[in-house]
Motif scaffolding. Structure first.
Motif, short mmCIF file in Angstrom:
data_model
loop_
_atom_site.label_atom_id
_atom_site.label_comp_id
_atom_site.label_asym_id
_atom_site.label_seq_id
_atom_site.Cartn_x
_atom_site.Cartn_y
_atom_site.Cartn_z
N GLU A 1 -6.57 27.61 -6.66
CA GLU A 1 -6.92 27.85 -5.11
C GLU A 1 -5.45 27.25 -4.26
N LYS A 2 -5.74 26.12 -4.35
CA LYS A 2 -5.45 24.95 -3.60
C LYS A 2 -3.23 24.23 -4.00
N THR A 3 -3.17 24.64 -5.34
CA THR A 3 -1.50 24.52 -5.50
C THR A 3 -0.82 26.36 -6.64
N PHE A 4 0.52 25.55 -6.31
CA PHE A 4 1.10 26.99 -6.43
C PHE A 4 2.65 25.59 -7.33
N VAL A 5 3.08 27.00 -8.01
CA VAL A 5 3.91 26.03 -8.80
C VAL A 5 5.73 26.61 -8.07
N PHE A 6 6.66 25.29 -7.42
CA PHE A 6 7.50 25.71 -7.17
C PHE A 6 7.99 26.91 -7.56
N ASN A 7 8.82 28.30 -6.70
CA ASN A 7 9.22 28.98 -7.78
C ASN A 7 10.65 29.24 -8.29
N ASP A 8 11.78 27.69 -7.83
CA ASP A 8 12.87 28.55 -8.75
C ASP A 8 12.55 26.98 -9.25
N ASN A 9 11.13 26.84 -10.27
CA ASN A 9 10.67 25.69 -11.26
C ASN A 9 11.53 27.27 -12.58
N GLU A 10 12.06 26.59 -13.32
CA GLU A 10 12.91 27.56 -14.25
C GLU A 10 11.46 28.00 -15.47
N ASP B 1 0.76 -0.94 0.13
CA ASP B 1 0.42 0.33 -0.11
C ASP B 1 1.07 1.42 -0.13
N ALA B 2 2.15 1.54 -0.23
CA ALA B 2 2.98 2.45 -0.39
C ALA B 2 3.38 2.86 -1.34
N LEU B 3 3.13 3.78 -1.30
CA LEU B 3 3.36 5.17 -2.87
C LEU B 3 4.74 5.59 -2.35
N PHE B 4 5.54 5.23 -3.41
CA PHE B 4 7.04 7.16 -3.37
C PHE B 4 7.22 7.82 -5.16
N VAL B 5 7.64 8.81 -4.27
CA VAL B 5 8.21 9.35 -5.42
C VAL B 5 10.16 8.71 -5.47
N VAL B 6 10.70 8.96 -6.58
CA VAL B 6 11.56 8.91 -7.27
C VAL B 6 12.66 10.25 -7.87
N VAL B 7 13.33 11.01 -6.66
CA VAL B 7 14.27 12.02 -6.94
C VAL B 7 15.47 12.17 -7.17
N ALA B 8 16.76 12.03 -8.03
CA ALA B 8 17.96 11.72 -7.94
C ALA B 8 18.19 10.33 -7.06
N GLY B 9 17.62 9.53 -8.15
CA GLY B 9 17.76 8.14 -7.17
C GLY B 9 17.49 7.43 -6.16
N LYS B 10 16.27 8.71 -5.14
CA LYS B 10 16.14 8.40 -3.89
C LYS B 10 14.82 7.88 -4.15
N GLN C 1 15.37 19.62 -7.60
CA GLN C 1 16.12 18.48 -9.00
C GLN C 1 14.61 18.02 -9.39
N ALA C 2 13.88 17.71 -9.06
CA ALA C 2 11.83 16.79 -9.58
C ALA C 2 11.72 18.08 -10.45
N SER C 3 11.42 19.49 -10.56
CA SER C 3 11.17 20.58 -11.45
C SER C 3 12.07 20.50 -12.70
N ARG C 4 13.40 20.07 -12.46
CA ARG C 4 14.91 20.32 -13.57
C ARG C 4 14.31 18.90 -14.23
N THR C 5 13.81 17.83 -13.92
CA THR C 5 13.72 16.23 -14.11
C THR C 5 12.19 16.35 -15.28
N GLY C 6 11.61 17.38 -14.60
CA GLY C 6 10.02 17.26 -15.27
C GLY C 6 10.07 18.35 -16.69
N ASN C 7 11.00 18.90 -16.39
CA ASN C 7 11.48 20.43 -17.32
C ASN C 7 12.13 19.45 -18.70
N ASN C 8 12.88 18.10 -18.44
CA ASN C 8 13.33 17.42 -19.37
C ASN C 8 12.59 17.34 -20.49
N TYR C 9 11.37 16.95 -20.45
CA TYR C 9 10.26 16.23 -21.35
C TYR C 9 9.92 17.40 -22.36
#
Length: 302
Positions: free
Chosen positions: A51-60, A26-35, A129-137
């Motif tokens: 209202e309930k979400t906003f984007v990480f300020n350092d996302n390029e 029943d466990a969920l994980f996100v993987v960031v930089a191999g962790k 790191q997660a934002s950089r990985t996402g922006n690679n798409y």
């Protein structure tokens, strides 16, 4: 179905469902930089996304420039079927801060679809790191990279910045110039990715006399681009052409040419500047003295 076809079908199926998320029991994980980091799944109703979400300020990726054309690659499928890949986020003061999935967030708002995310306890470095990985798409634009370089240049020189980003220093300079263009001008491009660093630098050199100082006529030139955009969809070359045309037009009155009084005497009179210049060939000393007397006499009457 032969073995090759079955293998190909299996491969395609596995590729289509592969995630940076692993589920065990029943466990969920996100993987960031191999962790692997424990997470929980949250689905935000489309009416509550802003209202309930906003984007990480350092996302390029700069959110204010997203538009339907910028997400045209994912808009049709999300409109029809919803989002099939969860965003990555953390909880921050009762709201959800998105690291990976900012384009999906915008598209969900646009398409009226719910926004699924995996929420984990992520550090700032993991969020980055997660934002950089996402922006690679969908790679960020030269304009957005220029904003990142502007921050980097606060603590390093251009050569160091170029080495860090593995590009030539001229590219850093062009990107920074592009990132310095006024927002209202940048918004006239179809998307940020339509504004190249070379074109951005060319426009910068046309409208800026010095850092942050617009040349005379630049504001009017930008207004002309905005007016044209109201009339038709502009291509990148259109924007450059309008700016170039507006900034290189001759000044009112044109260039003042000398007027020939005699074959040996010319006078150049610029009424706008209030100046006059005499040009004389084979000037006779006596004539020069007479001109001096005339000028002195004229000044004495002023």
């Amino acid at each position: 179905m032969n073995n090759n076809t079955e293998a190909l079908t299996s491969s395609v199926t596995m590729a289509s469902v592969r995630r940076r998320v692993e589920q065990k029991a029943d466990a969920l994980f996100v993987v960031v930089a191999g962790k692997k980091i424990p997470a929980r799944r949250v689905v935000i109703p489309h009416a509550e996304i802003e209202e309930k979400t906003f984007v990480f300020n350092d996302n390029e990726r700069i959110q204010r420039f997203l538009n339907p054309k910028a997400v045209a690659d994912i808009l049709p499928s999300i409109t029809e079927s919803g989002i099939d890949k969860d965003a990555t986020a953390r909880e921050n003061n009762g709201r959800f801060e998105v690291a990976d999935g900012s384009r999906r967030r915008y598209t969900a708002i646009l398409a009226g679809q719910d926004y699924p995310m995996l929420v984990a306890d992520l550090t700032d470095e993991q969020m980055l790191q997660a934002s950089r990985t996402g922006n690679n798409y969908k790679t960020t634009s030269e304009y957005e990279k220029g904003h990142t370089h502007q921050t980097e240049l606060l603590t390093m020189n251009v050569s160091q910045c170029a080495e860090k980003n593995n590009v030539h220093r001229n590219i850093i300079t062009r990107r920074v110039k592009t990132a310095s263009l006024p927002d209202n001008l940048v918004a006239c491009f179809p998307t940020l990715n339509d504004l190249s660093a070379r074109m951005g630098a060319d426009i910068y050199d046309l409208i800026f006399a010095d850092k942050d100082v617009l040349r005379p006529g630049a504001t009017a030139a930008i207004a002309k681009v905005e007016a044209e955009k109201q009339e038709r969809e502009l291509e990148p070359d259109d924007v450059l052409a309008i700016i170039k045309d507006a900034m290189t037009q001759p000044k009112p009155g044109g260039k003042v040419e000398p007027e020939a009084i005699t074959p040996n005497v010319k006078i150049k009179h610029d009424a706008d500047k209030g100046t006059a210049t005499f040009q004389m060939k084979n000037a006779d000393p006596g004539l020069v003295e007479e001109i001096k007397k005339l000028v002195l006499s004229w000044e004495g009457k002023q």
